[in-house]
Design a protein around this motif. Structure first.
Motif, mmCIF file in Angstrom:
data_model
loop_
_atom_site.group_PDB
_atom_site.id
_atom_site.type_symbol
_atom_site.label_atom_id
_atom_site.label_comp_id
_atom_site.label_asym_id
_atom_site.label_seq_id
_atom_site.Cartn_x
_atom_site.Cartn_y
_atom_site.Cartn_z
ATOM 1 N N GLU A 159 -42.571 3.416 -8.752
ATOM 2 C CA GLU A 159 -41.495 3.899 -8.885
ATOM 3 C C GLU A 159 -40.493 2.814 -10.186
ATOM 4 N N GLU A 160 -40.776 3.859 -11.502
ATOM 5 C CA GLU A 160 -40.219 3.485 -12.729
ATOM 6 C C GLU A 160 -38.348 4.231 -13.049
ATOM 7 N N ASP A 161 -37.875 3.198 -13.925
ATOM 8 C CA ASP A 161 -36.620 3.747 -13.921
ATOM 9 C C ASP A 161 -37.363 5.168 -15.290
ATOM 10 N N PHE A 162 -38.557 4.425 -15.883
ATOM 11 C CA PHE A 162 -38.134 6.352 -17.050
ATOM 12 C C PHE A 162 -40.032 5.801 -16.777
ATOM 13 N N GLY A 163 -40.385 4.855 -17.653
ATOM 14 C CA GLY A 163 -42.534 4.429 -17.900
ATOM 15 C C GLY A 163 -42.913 5.343 -18.436
ATOM 16 N N ILE A 164 -43.439 4.669 -19.797
ATOM 17 C CA ILE A 164 -43.834 5.234 -20.645
ATOM 18 C C ILE A 164 -45.696 5.942 -20.630
ATOM 19 N N THR A 165 -46.060 4.680 -19.804
ATOM 20 C CA THR A 165 -47.960 5.379 -19.441
ATOM 21 C C THR A 165 -48.134 6.501 -19.501
ATOM 22 N N PRO A 166 -47.265 7.090 -18.339
ATOM 23 C CA PRO A 166 -48.283 8.542 -17.895
ATOM 24 C C PRO A 166 -47.734 9.629 -18.931
ATOM 25 N N LEU A 167 -46.116 9.343 -19.941
ATOM 26 C CA LEU A 167 -46.809 10.329 -21.332
ATOM 27 C C LEU A 167 -47.422 10.010 -22.142
ATOM 28 N N GLU A 168 -48.447 8.600 -22.093
ATOM 29 C CA GLU A 168 -49.472 8.487 -23.488
ATOM 30 C C GLU A 168 -50.694 9.412 -22.276
ATOM 31 N N ALA A 169 -50.592 9.399 -21.478
ATOM 32 C CA ALA A 169 -51.941 9.872 -20.309
ATOM 33 C C ALA A 169 -52.208 11.146 -20.723
ATOM 34 N N GLN A 170 -50.221 12.109 -21.615
ATOM 35 C CA GLN A 170 -50.413 13.031 -21.419
ATOM 36 C C GLN A 170 -50.473 13.648 -22.650
ATOM 37 N N ALA A 171 -49.926 13.114 -23.630
ATOM 38 C CA ALA A 171 -50.844 13.182 -25.049
ATOM 39 C C ALA A 171 -52.001 12.980 -24.976
ATOM 40 N N SER A 172 -52.659 12.026 -24.417
ATOM 41 C CA SER A 172 -54.126 12.092 -24.076
ATOM 42 C C SER A 172 -54.751 14.129 -24.217
ATOM 43 N N GLY A 173 -53.469 14.321 -23.502
ATOM 44 C CA GLY A 173 -54.579 15.278 -22.327
ATOM 45 C C GLY A 173 -55.066 15.115 -21.029
#
Length: 375
Positions: free
Chosen positions: A274-288
């Motif tokens: 559980e993160e307050d936001f979390g950048i890594t999930p968006l980096e994965a999504q930016a990779s499709g």
């Protein structure tokens, strides 16, 4: 207008340091004040930035465990003389918001989180730090009470709060009773791309710390026997490696290029904490690539259930395992996933920050010019 940037500490790169990088690119002439800094562990452009550290760092020696210095950090952050600056922009999840400024200086705080270990997560952190020692637990309890008082008081030094998520905005209100606007952290979408190569592994990119719950991912992938690659390092690495079977590989800290390649080719990204936001999930999504995430905290603002990923509702073996099995039977559109991530691109973030700071700077100047009635 003279601008200063403030950050809690800079022992290595992470999500907060990516935000600071964007601030530095917005205000390249602004010095960066922080409690400690390991420059050799930073990426450009921070590595070559004008970084000013507190007296906690002697002779520019590398700080291997900055957490041990935490009792001294409130005093260290207060020691900086910022009187010559018109604008102070702090990036804070701990002490950075506690800098002292003159009345005419506007202090805008980009808050990643109120102190996690000071407030609702304090029992979890205290139990881990104190262990079984009753005396140590009591001393730690008194310390945390004191740090909460400082944290609450120092929040009054901020003129305007920006929260990195709606989740954090709620916590800012709860603990500080302060309003905030939400500007989501930046994702450097141009660094990531969609690949036509689909490999069989699932991926974790994370600091290896207890609250990240990488142990849960390992337990589930041990049971399923599916390949899992873990990129990152941290204090729990040895313990986690001891838990893992042969289908799980640890790569340690890796370059951006290696991480980018693994994002682009993985089957899905696993986000069990559980993160307050979390950048890594968006980096994965930016990779499709879709994300299998614990359905609490910041992930609820970055992952669209059934379209860019799947949520599991409980941090249990069965709940995560069922989400992985559900993932196996779902079709995913790489372009749709990436298009969602583009809404969080760093250029959008920079424009929002720049506009907000300018707006509030003018507002603050007008407000201060009208303070005090002469009779």
């Amino acid at each position: 207008m003279k601008v200063a940037l403030i950050h809690d500490w800079l022992p290595f790169m992470g999500g907060g340091e990516r935000v600071l990088t964007s601030f530095h690119e917005l205000y390249p002439d602004a010095p960066i004040y922080t409690t400690i800094c390991n420059k050799n562990r930073l990426d450009e452009p921070l590595k070559s930035a004008n970084i000013i550290t507190s007296n906690l760092q002697k002779n520019n020696k590398e700080i291997k465990n900055h957490r041990k210095l935490f009792p001294f950090m409130p005093t260290a952050i207060e020691s900086f003389d910022l009187n010559k600056f018109d604008i102070v922009l702090s990036s804070s999840s701990s002490v950075a918001k506690g800098v002292i400024t003159k009345p005419d200086t506007i202090h805008v705080c980009y808050c990643h989180s109120p102190m996690r270990y000071g407030w609702e997560f304090s029992h979890e952190y205290a139990g881990k730090m104190a262990g079984k020692g009753n005396l140590k637990a009591k001393v730690l309890g008194y310390f945390l009470t004191g740090i909460r008082l400082w944290d609450r008081t120092s929040s009054d030094r901020v003129d305007y709060f920006i929260a990195n998520s709606q989740n954090v905005a709620k916590r800012i209100w709860k603990h500080y009773r302060r309003e905030s606007v939400v500007i989501h952290p930046p994702v450097r979408c141009n660094l990531f791309n969609i690949s036509n190569i689909d490999e069989e592994y699932f991926l974790v990119v994370s600091r290896l710390q207890e609250y990240k719950r990488i142990d849960l991912a390992i337990e589930v992938f041990n049971d399923l026997g599916l390949p899992l690659i873990i990129i990152g390092d941290g204090p729990d690495r040895k313990k986690l490696e001891a838990m893992a079977k042969d289908n799980i590989k640890f790569l340690g800290r890796e370059t951006d290029e290696v991480i980018k390649e693994h994002y682009a080719k993985c089957r899905a990204f696993i986000f069990p904490g559980e993160e307050d936001f979390g950048i890594t999930p968006l980096e994965a999504q930016a990779s499709g690539r879709p994300v299998i995430a614990y359905g609490k905290g910041g992930a609820l603002e970055t992952v669209v259930d059934g379209i860019t990923g799947i949520f599991f509702k409980e941090q249990t073996n069965d709940s995560l395992k069922n989400a992985v099995l559900k993932f196996e039977n779902t079709k995913w559109d790489k372009n749709e996933i990436r298009n969602h991530a583009l809404k969080f691109d760093e250029e959008i973030f920079k424009n929002k920050i720049y506009g907000y700071v300018n707006e509030k700077s003018k507002e603050h100047k007008n407000k201060m010019s009208n303070v005090g009635t002469v009779i």
